[in-house]
Write an enzyme that holds these catalytic residues in place. Structure first.
Site, PDB file in Angstrom:
ATOM      1  N   HIS A  15       9.509   3.402   1.931  1.00 55.60           N
ATOM      2  CA  HIS A  15       8.704   4.616   1.805  1.00 55.60           C
ATOM      3  C   HIS A  15       7.703   4.544   0.652  1.00 55.60           C
ATOM      4  O   HIS A  15       7.631   5.467  -0.160  1.00 55.60           O
ATOM      5  CB  HIS A  15       9.620   5.832   1.588  1.00 55.60           C
ATOM      6  CG  HIS A  15      10.531   6.140   2.716  1.00 55.60           C
ATOM      7  ND1 HIS A  15      11.635   6.973   2.581  1.00 55.60           N
ATOM      8  CD2 HIS A  15      10.531   5.735   4.014  1.00 55.60           C
ATOM      9  CE1 HIS A  15      12.273   7.065   3.736  1.00 55.60           C
ATOM     10  NE2 HIS A  15      11.623   6.325   4.619  1.00 55.60           N
ATOM     11  N   PRO A  16       6.905   3.497   0.521  1.00 56.50           N
ATOM     12  CA  PRO A  16       5.959   3.450  -0.603  1.00 56.50           C
ATOM     13  C   PRO A  16       4.855   4.492  -0.454  1.00 56.50           C
ATOM     14  O   PRO A  16       4.280   4.665   0.618  1.00 56.50           O
ATOM     15  CB  PRO A  16       5.402   2.031  -0.542  1.00 56.50           C
ATOM     16  CG  PRO A  16       5.523   1.650   0.901  1.00 56.50           C
ATOM     17  CD  PRO A  16       6.789   2.301   1.380  1.00 56.50           C
TER      18      PRO A  16
END
Length: 528
Positions: free
Chosen positions: A468-469
């Site tokens: 989930h960057p």
């Protein structure tokens, strides 16, 4: 003469939405450039196919982080979609908006128009929810959201154990407050993955004013007199240039978009100069503020209950699983990587849930590895609001070389404290009577880890990214509240990069919402 009115860089979750919305008016000439290939690989469509897409260079850029001190010197694989649909073509398919407080926090930090009440209409506009239209869900939109087509006794027992531990069962994670235990809703249609490409791009590919080019590796944005006028890219190794009379929209994701900005001379001037790139705009926050969710994969061996470890342990079991999917589009092959979700607080200091559990009827040493040879379940838990901040910055002007990704996991004392408490809390849930009949025995991290120092060290040993960057071209620093790059005209970033803080849950649905809202802003600004 400009070739296009709008050039979209990146054909992932955000880019597919932008291509659809901006090309609705036949007067708009739209170019969508995707560095990866077509999404015609069969394992993209079958939900369990994420196992064959992540780590596969056909569908994944196969990036890695640098060695992380907080992970006791380990580096992590860092999947990023390399096909149309981007990460929505290889991800876990979980439809999760986050919490109302996330977006209200964006608004209160100086980004008007991004509160929960502001963004909810953009979520519902594109949604086709299995339960129909309601004040919080949409019907008839492009993104199909369904229940998962499976049942596992061990997951239902875990949900009951949550209730006994004070975490109530709820029906829906997507109404603004997601605290509780429920089964994840997924972006699937009748047992098939439903990516952003399926939803937004494929239905409009025949539009005469929309051109889609795959295999187009973008080098940089062309900036003249302080404005973006086009992009330079290569196609099959041949240099190309596309010119825009309107806007250039970067939608290459939290790793790709800041890298393109840097190669364009927009970034930390000293860093760019050291790489031989002439600075166009000194913007040191480009590539900074990287945030990600780190999951701690806790696992327990059980007995007297079915898990995937046994069901997939032999050819006969695998054949039955395949047959169920062929006949019913259900069962393990229709599974998202995680089925049961739990949102709760690590302690009473938090006003809203700051932990998310992904509970699975299986266990394995590491993602992509073999299932353990004994029945077990996994309760991965992640800190939804990490204080740690990292960077994603290029180390060369060569666009074929991945940036240096340094998430800086567990770099603050608070993040380490929450990690230790999360493991304790997982143990507390498993100790409830609802699971006692299955005689759970902790195998990861292991009951031998007891003290605070033990648990903090264990978090570094078992922690891994949940992919989930966000935040590397954030609103308030790199872009304004209309997603325009500060200091450069006719250039926007429209993807997960712009999140000032990470949302409290999986990030694919928020990314599509950002693109929905971003497209409306682009069109409104064009009308003046």
């Amino acid at each position: 003469m400009a070739d296009f009115d709008y050039i979209i860089v990146g054909g992932g979750s955000a880019g597919c939405v932008l291509a659809n919305r901006l090309s609705t008016d036949p007067k708009n000439r739209v170019l969508l450039l995707e560095a990866g290939g077509k999404d015609d690989y069969v394992w993209i469509k079958v939900p369990v196919g994420y196992l064959y897409c992540i780590g596969n260079p056909r569908t994944d850029w196969c990036m890695s982080t640098e060695a992380e001190a907080g992970l006791n010197g380990r580096a992590l694989k860092y999947p990023r979609g390399r096909v149309l649909g981007g990460c929505s073509s290889i991800n876990g398919m979980i439809y999760m908006r986050g919490q109302a407080a996330d977006y209200d926090g964006w608004r209160q930090s100086g980004n008007p128009g991004w509160g929960w009440d502001d963004v909810l209409p953009y979520f519902t506009r594109a949604e086709d929810h299995y339960d129909g239209a309601s004040p919080v869900h949409g019907s008839g939109g492009e993104i199909r959201v369904e229940k998962q087509r499976l049942r596992w006794t061990i997951l239902e027992a875990f949900r009951d154990a949550c209730g006994q531990a004070g975490i109530p069962a709820i029906d829906d994670f997507n109404i603004g407050d997601n605290e509780g235990a429920s089964f994840f809703q997924v972006t699937q249609r009748k047992g098939w993955r439903w990516s952003a490409s399926d939803a937004f791009l494929k239905p409009v590919r025949s539009r005469a004013n929309l051109k889609v080019v795959t295999g187009a590796l973008v080098d940089k944005v062309i900036v003249e007199q302080g404005r973006a006028v086009g992009v330079a890219y290569s196609l099959g190794g041949t240099p190309q240039v596309a010119l825009s009379g309107g806007e250039v929209l970067l939608a290459a994701g939290a790793i790709g978009s800041p890298a393109i900005l840097e190669r364009s001379g927009i970034g930390d001037a000293a860093h760019l100069s050291a790489l031989g790139i002439t600075p166009v705009l000194d913007a040191p926050q480009v590539g900074a503020n990287l945030q990600d969710h780190l999951q701690l994969r806790c696992a327990w061996r059980v007995s007297g209950v079915s898990t995937l470890n046994q069901r997939a342990a032999n050819i006969f079991g695998k054949a039955l699983i395949g047959l169920e999917y062929v006949l019913k589009r259900s069962g393990p092959m229709a599974m998202a990587p995680s089925q049961l979700g739990v949102f709760t607080k690590s302690d009473a200091r938090y006003a809203t849930a700051n932990l998310e559990y992904h509970v699975q009827p299986l266990s394995l040493e590491a993602f992509g590895g073999s299932l353990d040879p004994f029945p077990a379940f996994t309760a991965s838990v992640c800190n939804l609001r990490p204080e740690s901040r990292g960077t994603s910055r290029i180390s060369t002007a060569d666009p074929s070389i991945a940036p240096g990704i340094r998430p800086n996991y567990l770099s603050t004392d608070e993040d380490r404290r929450v990690a230790a408490q999360a493991i304790r809390q997982a143990r507390g849930i498993v100790a409830q009577p609802a699971l006692a009949r299955f005689h759970p025995e902790e195998v990861r991290p292991g009951a031998c880890f007891k003290t605070e120092d033990d648990l903090r060290r264990a978090a570094g040993d078992i922690g891994t990214t949940i992919f989930h960057p966000v935040g590397t071209a954030a609103m308030g620093t790199v872009v304004d509240e209309r997603l325009r790059v500060n200091g450069i005209g006719t250039l926007r970033v429209v993807d997960a990069s712009v999140m000032p803080t990470i949302t409290s849950g999986n990030t694919n649905a928020p990314t599509m919402m950002i693109a929905e809202k971003g497209a409306e802003m682009v069109l409104a600004d064009a009308r003046g």
